[in-house]
Design a protein around this motif. Structure first.
Motif, PDB file in Angstrom:
ATOM      1  N   LEU A  39     -27.125   7.468  24.422  1.00 57.59           N
ATOM      2  CA  LEU A  39     -27.233   8.807  25.002  1.00 57.59           C
ATOM      3  C   LEU A  39     -25.873   9.500  25.121  1.00 57.59           C
ATOM      4  O   LEU A  39     -25.733  10.648  24.682  1.00 57.59           O
ATOM      5  CB  LEU A  39     -27.939   8.769  26.354  1.00 57.59           C
ATOM      6  CG  LEU A  39     -28.195  10.124  27.008  1.00 57.59           C
ATOM      7  CD1 LEU A  39     -29.009  11.030  26.087  1.00 57.59           C
ATOM      8  CD2 LEU A  39     -28.897   9.939  28.337  1.00 57.59           C
ATOM      9  N   PRO A  40     -24.839   8.837  25.642  1.00 59.86           N
ATOM     10  CA  PRO A  40     -23.525   9.498  25.673  1.00 59.86           C
ATOM     11  C   PRO A  40     -23.011   9.838  24.268  1.00 59.86           C
ATOM     12  O   PRO A  40     -22.385  10.881  24.070  1.00 59.86           O
ATOM     13  CB  PRO A  40     -22.609   8.486  26.356  1.00 59.86           C
ATOM     14  CG  PRO A  40     -23.526   7.632  27.165  1.00 59.86           C
ATOM     15  CD  PRO A  40     -24.807   7.573  26.395  1.00 59.86           C
ATOM     16  N   LEU A  41     -23.297   8.983  23.286  1.00 57.99           N
ATOM     17  CA  LEU A  41     -22.878   9.278  21.917  1.00 57.99           C
ATOM     18  C   LEU A  41     -23.593  10.522  21.386  1.00 57.99           C
ATOM     19  O   LEU A  41     -22.980  11.372  20.739  1.00 57.99           O
ATOM     20  CB  LEU A  41     -23.167   8.098  20.991  1.00 57.99           C
ATOM     21  CG  LEU A  41     -22.198   6.932  21.045  1.00 57.99           C
ATOM     22  CD1 LEU A  41     -22.706   5.771  20.199  1.00 57.99           C
ATOM     23  CD2 LEU A  41     -20.816   7.363  20.580  1.00 57.99           C
ATOM     24  N   LEU A  42     -24.883  10.621  21.660  1.00 59.08           N
ATOM     25  CA  LEU A  42     -25.635  11.786  21.203  1.00 59.08           C
ATOM     26  C   LEU A  42     -25.153  13.064  21.879  1.00 59.08           C
ATOM     27  O   LEU A  42     -25.083  14.128  21.245  1.00 59.08           O
ATOM     28  CB  LEU A  42     -27.126  11.583  21.441  1.00 59.08           C
ATOM     29  CG  LEU A  42     -27.784  10.492  20.596  1.00 59.08           C
ATOM     30  CD1 LEU A  42     -29.232  10.304  21.005  1.00 59.08           C
ATOM     31  CD2 LEU A  42     -27.663  10.799  19.119  1.00 59.08           C
ATOM     32  N   GLU A  43     -24.792  12.985  23.146  1.00 60.96           N
ATOM     33  CA  GLU A  43     -24.262  14.155  23.851  1.00 60.96           C
ATOM     34  C   GLU A  43     -22.915  14.576  23.259  1.00 60.96           C
ATOM     35  O   GLU A  43     -22.647  15.766  23.067  1.00 60.96           O
ATOM     36  CB  GLU A  43     -24.139  13.862  25.339  1.00 60.96           C
ATOM     37  CG  GLU A  43     -25.500  13.758  26.021  1.00 60.96           C
ATOM     38  CD  GLU A  43     -25.422  13.270  27.453  1.00 60.96           C
ATOM     39  OE1 GLU A  43     -24.321  12.887  27.920  1.00 60.96           O
ATOM     40  OE2 GLU A  43     -26.468  13.263  28.109  1.00 60.96           O
ATOM     41  N   GLU A  44     -22.079  13.586  22.968  1.00 62.25           N
ATOM     42  CA  GLU A  44     -20.781  13.881  22.348  1.00 62.25           C
ATOM     43  C   GLU A  44     -20.986  14.491  20.961  1.00 62.25           C
ATOM     44  O   GLU A  44     -20.293  15.444  20.580  1.00 62.25           O
ATOM     45  CB  GLU A  44     -19.937  12.614  22.256  1.00 62.25           C
ATOM     46  CG  GLU A  44     -18.557  12.851  21.701  1.00 62.25           C
ATOM     47  CD  GLU A  44     -17.730  11.586  21.570  1.00 62.25           C
ATOM     48  OE1 GLU A  44     -16.623  11.691  21.005  1.00 62.25           O
ATOM     49  OE2 GLU A  44     -18.166  10.505  22.003  1.00 62.25           O
ATOM     50  N   ALA A  45     -21.943  13.956  20.210  1.00 62.27           N
ATOM     51  CA  ALA A  45     -22.233  14.483  18.873  1.00 62.27           C
ATOM     52  C   ALA A  45     -22.735  15.922  18.956  1.00 62.27           C
ATOM     53  O   ALA A  45     -22.357  16.768  18.140  1.00 62.27           O
ATOM     54  CB  ALA A  45     -23.258  13.601  18.172  1.00 62.27           C
ATOM     55  N   ARG A  46     -23.560  16.217  19.932  1.00 60.84           N
ATOM     56  CA  ARG A  46     -24.079  17.580  20.101  1.00 60.84           C
ATOM     57  C   ARG A  46     -22.941  18.562  20.370  1.00 60.84           C
ATOM     58  O   ARG A  46     -22.898  19.659  19.822  1.00 60.84           O
ATOM     59  CB  ARG A  46     -25.092  17.610  21.238  1.00 60.84           C
ATOM     60  CG  ARG A  46     -25.756  18.955  21.426  1.00 60.84           C
ATOM     61  CD  ARG A  46     -26.809  18.887  22.494  1.00 60.84           C
ATOM     62  NE  ARG A  46     -26.275  18.247  23.687  1.00 60.84           N
ATOM     63  CZ  ARG A  46     -26.341  18.753  24.895  1.00 60.84           C
ATOM     64  NH1 ARG A  46     -26.956  19.887  25.095  1.00 60.84           N
ATOM     65  NH2 ARG A  46     -25.832  18.125  25.923  1.00 60.84           N
ATOM     66  N   GLU A  47     -21.986  18.158  21.208  1.00 61.94           N
ATOM     67  CA  GLU A  47     -20.831  19.011  21.499  1.00 61.94           C
ATOM     68  C   GLU A  47     -19.981  19.231  20.249  1.00 61.94           C
ATOM     69  O   GLU A  47     -19.548  20.355  19.970  1.00 61.94           O
ATOM     70  CB  GLU A  47     -19.981  18.389  22.597  1.00 61.94           C
ATOM     71  CG  GLU A  47     -20.654  18.375  23.954  1.00 61.94           C
ATOM     72  CD  GLU A  47     -19.899  17.539  24.975  1.00 61.94           C
ATOM     73  OE1 GLU A  47     -18.817  16.992  24.641  1.00 61.94           O
ATOM     74  OE2 GLU A  47     -20.383  17.426  26.104  1.00 61.94           O
ATOM     75  N   ALA A  48     -19.736  18.157  19.502  1.00 62.41           N
ATOM     76  CA  ALA A  48     -18.925  18.266  18.289  1.00 62.41           C
ATOM     77  C   ALA A  48     -19.625  19.133  17.244  1.00 62.41           C
ATOM     78  O   ALA A  48     -18.994  19.959  16.582  1.00 62.41           O
ATOM     79  CB  ALA A  48     -18.625  16.876  17.722  1.00 62.41           C
TER      80      ALA A  48
END
Length: 85
Positions: A39-48
């Motif tokens: 989940l944190p990786l997906l949130e970071e990916a969404r921001e990027a």
């Protein structure tokens, strides 16, 4: 294993955001990412992704708007090379 960055990297460059997306994709595709990290990786990916998309849209806007206006201005003031002058 390191924790994902908690703050968005909105001040980075397009290249940095794209590199973050590539790193995240590689980690997720490897199957090595712990479920608690997904989940944190997906949130970071969404921001990027949002950062990359915003930069691409900004370039598109400049290319579609400013350059088109500049070309139209040359035709209107008689500076176009094929006006017979």
């Amino acid at each position: 294993m390191t924790e994902p960055q908690a703050t968005p990297q909105s001040t980075g460059t397009y290249r940095e955001a794209y590199a973050r997306l590539s790193r995240i994709a590689a980690e997720l595709e490897s199957g090595e990412a712990d479920l608690d990290r997904v989940l944190p990786l997906l949130e970071e990916a969404r921001e990027a992704y949002a950062q990359c998309r915003a930069r691409i849209e900004a370039v598109r806007a400049v290319l579609a708007g400013d350059w088109a206006d500049e070309d139209a201005g040359n035709d209107a003031d008689g500076t176009d090379a094929d006006d017979g002058a």
